[in-house]
Every structure is written in C-alpha cells, then in structure tokens.
Design an enzyme around this catalytic site. Sequence first.
Site, PDB file in Angstrom:
ATOM      1  N   GLY A  43     -28.777   5.095  -5.094  1.00  0.00           N
ATOM      2  CA  GLY A  43     -29.234   4.693  -3.446  1.00  0.00           C
ATOM      3  C   GLY A  43     -29.641   5.952  -2.612  1.00  0.00           C
ATOM      4  N   GLU A  96     -25.170  10.763   0.092  1.00  0.00           N
ATOM      5  CA  GLU A  96     -24.716   9.389   0.009  1.00  0.00           C
ATOM      6  C   GLU A  96     -25.680   8.446   0.759  1.00  0.00           C
ATOM      7  OE1 GLU A  96     -24.327   6.822  -1.771  1.00  0.00           O
ATOM      8  OE2 GLU A  96     -21.938   6.338  -1.847  1.00  0.00           O
ATOM      9  N   ASP A 100     -19.417   2.393   3.411  1.00  0.00           N
ATOM     10  CA  ASP A 100     -19.114   1.075   3.822  1.00  0.00           C
ATOM     11  C   ASP A 100     -17.711   0.970   3.997  1.00  0.00           C
ATOM     12  OD1 ASP A 100     -19.647  -1.609   3.986  1.00  0.00           O
ATOM     13  OD2 ASP A 100     -19.563  -2.397   2.143  1.00  0.00           O
ATOM     14  N   LYS A 128     -21.150   2.542   8.201  1.00  0.00           N
ATOM     15  CA  LYS A 128     -20.773   1.139   8.919  1.00  0.00           C
ATOM     16  C   LYS A 128     -19.359   1.449   9.015  1.00  0.00           C
ATOM     17  CE  LYS A 128     -22.828  -1.544   5.748  1.00  0.00           C
ATOM     18  NZ  LYS A 128     -22.992  -2.817   4.915  1.00  0.00           N
ATOM     19  N   PHE A 149     -26.518  -6.062   6.094  1.00  0.00           N
ATOM     20  CA  PHE A 149     -26.917  -5.668   4.823  1.00  0.00           C
ATOM     21  C   PHE A 149     -28.233  -4.974   4.951  1.00  0.00           C
ATOM     22  CE2 PHE A 149     -27.973  -5.405   0.435  1.00  0.00           C
ATOM     23  CZ  PHE A 149     -26.876  -4.898  -0.015  1.00  0.00           C
ATOM     24  N   VAL A 150     -28.179  -3.720   4.833  1.00  0.00           N
ATOM     25  CA  VAL A 150     -29.654  -2.907   4.884  1.00  0.00           C
ATOM     26  C   VAL A 150     -30.180  -2.668   3.571  1.00  0.00           C
ATOM     27  CG1 VAL A 150     -29.230  -2.057   7.295  1.00  0.00           C
ATOM     28  CG2 VAL A 150     -28.360  -0.923   5.225  1.00  0.00           C
ATOM     29  N   ASP A 156     -30.903  -0.880  -2.132  1.00  0.00           N
ATOM     30  CA  ASP A 156     -31.516  -1.813  -2.943  1.00  0.00           C
ATOM     31  C   ASP A 156     -30.782  -3.349  -2.327  1.00  0.00           C
ATOM     32  OD1 ASP A 156     -29.040  -1.395  -4.161  1.00  0.00           O
ATOM     33  OD2 ASP A 156     -29.647  -2.882  -5.654  1.00  0.00           O
TER      34      ASP A 156
END
Length: 175
Positions: A43, A96, A100, A128, A149-150, A156
């Site tokens: 990511g 990163e 979360d 978040k 959720f992004v 992804d």
Amino acid sequence: MDSHIERILFTAEEVAQRVRELGAEISRDYAGKTPLVVGVLKGAVVFLADLVRVLDIPVEMDFIGAASYRNSTESSREVEVYLCPQVKGRDVLIVEDIVDTGWTLARLRKFLLEQGAASVRVCALLDKPSRRETPVEVEYCGFEIPDCFVVGYGLDYAQRYRNLPFIGVIGKTEE
Ligand code: 5GP
C-alpha cells in the site's frame, strides 16, 4: 470517476501538497543523516515513490512485508514479517499508507528495533485515530480521517484501485 467510489476525500493536488510539506519536515529533521526509508508493501509504494522525490537529503530505499491476522482471543493482531531489509545501525523511516488499529506499525517498530535499527520513526499518509486498539507513535502524519474505508494512491480494495491518483471512499460493490 469509478462507479464504486462514493466520494473523493483528497484530490491528487491536495495529496501532492501534503506530501511536499511532509518532505520538507522530514528533510529538516534528518539533515546530515542518510535514513533508510522503508515502505510497507504494498500500500505504501505510491506514497513512498512521491515522498522520496521531495526529500532534499540523501536516502536509501527498501521495503518491508508484513501479514497480519487476528489471534485466537481476538484481542490483538499477530503480525508476521515476511520480508525485511538489513537495518542494523540505520536510522529507519517506516513509510505506511494508513494507520488503523495500530497493530501493524506497533509490531514493525518493535521488530526493526530488535533487528538493530539505530532509530525508528513512522511516516503515515493517513491515520484513523478513532479505530486505534494499541498505542503507536506516528511522527509524520499526512491526514487524519474518520472511520471509513479508503482506496487509491496505493490503497486497495481486493487489490484494485491502487492506481487511482486521488484518495476516495469506497461504497458497496457487487464483487
Ligand atoms: P492496522 O494494523 O493499523 O490495523 O492496519 C493497517 C493496514 O490495514 C494498512 O496498512 C492497510 O493495509 C489496511 N487498512 C486499514 N484501513 C484501510 C482503509 O481504509 N483502506 C485500505 N485500503 N486499507 C486499509
């Protein structure tokens, strides 16, 4: 716009502006050093590629791979590191995509210090905070976001959307 994207949270221009600001801050803090910038696969790849190009200090780049899964009591996450560069004696900057629950970064920071890194700091594009389950320090944070959720800019959903130039909130899909 992709039909599964409900709304755009940050445009490509807004992301680029924030990445430049983070780059200036990181360059100031690491002046005189050559940090090892370690992107968390997969990511963080897009963010890392842009971030290193706005740093005006010498850096080396590498990647770390981690898989996380709930442990049997469901109270914490196990994080298995399947790929790690040589970090002994290095000033490591973990890059990163998003923080979360915090388990991944908490484990990675501890793991890299155990591997002999001289210092470890974290740069996360998104955070978040309302989802946090374990405390983790994020020295450089792009944007704090609510619990949604992004996708896009490296993030992804089922391996898709990583190539979107913006960060969007995903809605329901039929897949
Ligand atoms: P943590 O260990 O902090 O709970 O998990 C961090 C990882 O969860 C991130 O690296 C990312 O892979 C995934 N993740 C958490 N929230 C999101 C999100 O909103 N979108 C995407 N695409 N991945 C997320």
